[in-house]
Design an enzyme around this catalytic site. Structure first.
Site, mmCIF file in Angstrom:
data_model
loop_
_atom_site.group_PDB
_atom_site.id
_atom_site.type_symbol
_atom_site.label_atom_id
_atom_site.label_comp_id
_atom_site.label_asym_id
_atom_site.label_seq_id
_atom_site.Cartn_x
_atom_site.Cartn_y
_atom_site.Cartn_z
ATOM 1 N N LYS A 272 0.794 -1.305 -0.002
ATOM 2 C CA LYS A 272 0.007 -0.048 0.063
ATOM 3 C C LYS A 272 0.811 1.282 -0.055
ATOM 4 O O LYS A 272 2.126 1.215 0.162
ATOM 5 C CB LYS A 272 -0.921 0.006 1.397
HETATM 6 C C1 LIG Z 1 -5.505 -4.546 1.181
HETATM 7 C C2 LIG Z 1 -6.953 -4.691 1.154
HETATM 8 C C3 LIG Z 1 -7.365 -5.099 2.082
HETATM 9 C C4 LIG Z 1 -6.671 -6.072 3.080
HETATM 10 O O1 LIG Z 1 -5.471 -5.692 3.844
HETATM 11 P P1 LIG Z 1 -4.393 -6.463 4.432
HETATM 12 O O2 LIG Z 1 -3.887 -5.429 5.523
HETATM 13 O O3 LIG Z 1 -3.937 -7.088 3.586
HETATM 14 O O4 LIG Z 1 -5.298 -7.562 5.561
HETATM 15 C C5 LIG Z 1 -8.708 -5.005 2.458
HETATM 16 N N1 LIG Z 1 -9.663 -4.249 1.738
HETATM 17 C C6 LIG Z 1 -8.796 -3.748 0.592
HETATM 18 C C7 LIG Z 1 -9.740 -2.981 -0.418
HETATM 19 C C8 LIG Z 1 -7.606 -3.768 0.072
HETATM 20 O O5 LIG Z 1 -7.130 -3.296 -0.750
#
Ligand SMILES: *Cc1c(COP(=O)(O)O)cnc(C)c1O
Length: 359
Positions: free
Chosen positions: A182
């Site tokens: 991210k």
């Molecule tokens: C990355 C993501 C998640 C999950 O997050 P994690 O930290 O990998 O558990 C949930 N929702 C969306 C829209 C995402 O892009």
């Protein structure tokens, strides 16, 4: 060199070492340690929010949000997101009800929400897809009228603002992911942002097995995160502005080079919105074209990703089907192109010309 859809940012190793040194002095590795609290303080300041908790990941963030709001029955949600958005609802034994998206931002179409509300509906949970805010005003009005809670999956929203406020500051609770892929990350990690102190206290208990020392309050879970993850967050937070700026320059290069007669993209024309350049999705004319372009890029060791595919109302483990024609259509044609802080502009030129030749 192979080019992937994303590449994790890493700070200079010395900066990380400097921060984790203290862990060897105090032997405090996890359980709400000083670095976790320091990161929470800095995040609250950066996002300008009052209640924020650092948690293990963005998925457990959604799960404790669903629990803390005492939700039951049906949750109105978006079919265009990462699978964790839907799976968390199912994991908590709640029933997702999919409402189709609108074609400008690919966010849940707020005009279709009321028709999906039943006596069993307890909440609306939508994703700010690719970092673009949902119609938070309209959703708020619907929630008030029907006495529903609102959760936003803000996993893409870090660093984006709407009307001067962080995109993460809307609804009863907004969750975020700080996963390595991210815009801002702590390797694994995430947060819950809530709109009042009582809710924050409850989330804090859920994060840590539901008890504080020997006082048992409720059935919680382990949603904590460690000092080492917090340290990575502390290293990366001061770099976010530069990371977003690099992503903006790269995105503008794609904007300039790609053939928009054959491609579409979500719109940034939302009044009061400032983007964080979290993703660079393009919508091809057909799934056949998408596969063709993907194959051509693969020949050059370039790997885009199908964010988001499939449309979540078509996940194979659902035992019902709510048709969502727009989401299903977009999911077949959406391709996220490589975008990360040090992607070279020459590579962007190369990627754009391979795509344009195959449209
Ligand atoms: C990355 C993501 C998640 C999950 O997050 P994690 O930290 O990998 O558990 C949930 N929702 C969306 C829209 C995402 O892009």
């Amino acid at each position: 060199m192979a080019i992937n859809v994303t590449k994790s940012f890493l700070p200079p190793i010395e900066e990380y070492q400097e921060i984790i040194k203290g862990i060897w002095d105090n032997t405090w590795l996890t359980n709400n340690g000083p670095l976790v609290r320091k990161l929470e303080g800095q995040l609250k300041e950066y996002l300008n929010v009052e209640n924020l908790l650092f948690v293990g990941n963005g998925t457990i963030a959604i799960q404790i949000a669903l629990k803390a709001l005492n939700l039951t029955g049906e949750i109105i949600t978006t079919p265009f997101s990462y699978c964790a958005t839907t799976t968390s609802i199912l994991w908590e034994s709640l029933q997702p009800v999919f409402v189709d998206i609108e074609p400008k931002t690919f966010n849940i179409n707020a005009d279709l929400i009321e028709a999906a509300i039943t006596e069993k509906t307890s909440a609306i949970m939508a994703t700010h897809v690719y970092g673009r805010p949902c119609d938070v005003e309209k959703i708020e009005a619907i929630a008030q009228k029907h006495n529903l809670k609102v959760i936003y999956d803000g996993a893409h929203g870090f660093g984006a603002t709407y009307k001067g406020k962080s995109v993460l500051s809307f609804g009863d609770i907004t969750t975020c992911s700080f996963h390595a892929t991210k815009v801002f990350h702590s390797i694994e990690g995430g947060c819950v942002v809530s709109n009042n102190a009582d809710l924050n206290k409850k989330l804090e208990l859920y994060r840590s097995f539901g008890h504080k020392n020997d006082d048992y309050y409720m059935m919680g879970i382990n949603a904590k995160n460690s000092e080492f993850h917090a340290a990575m967050g502390l290293c990366n937070l001061p770099k976010v502005a530069d990371i977003i700026n690099n992503r903006r320059v790269i995105s503008e290069k794609y904007d300039e080079l790609l053939n928009w007669e054959k491609l579409q993209r979500p719109s940034n024309e939302i009044e009061g919105f400032e983007y964080n350049y979290a993703y660079y999705p393009v919508i091809l004319e057909s799934e056949v074209k998408l596969l063709q372009v993907t194959e051509a890029l693969k020949q050059h060791e370039i790997t885009p990703r199908r964010y988001f595919y499939p449309s979540l109302n078509q996940l194979p483990y659902l035992d019902f089907y709510n048709p969502c024609p727009i989401s299903e259509n977009i999911a077949q044609r959406a391709l996220s192109l490589p975008l990360y802080y040090d992607l070279a502009l020459e590579d962007v030129e190369r990627i754009a010309s391979i795509i344009n030749e195959n449209l």
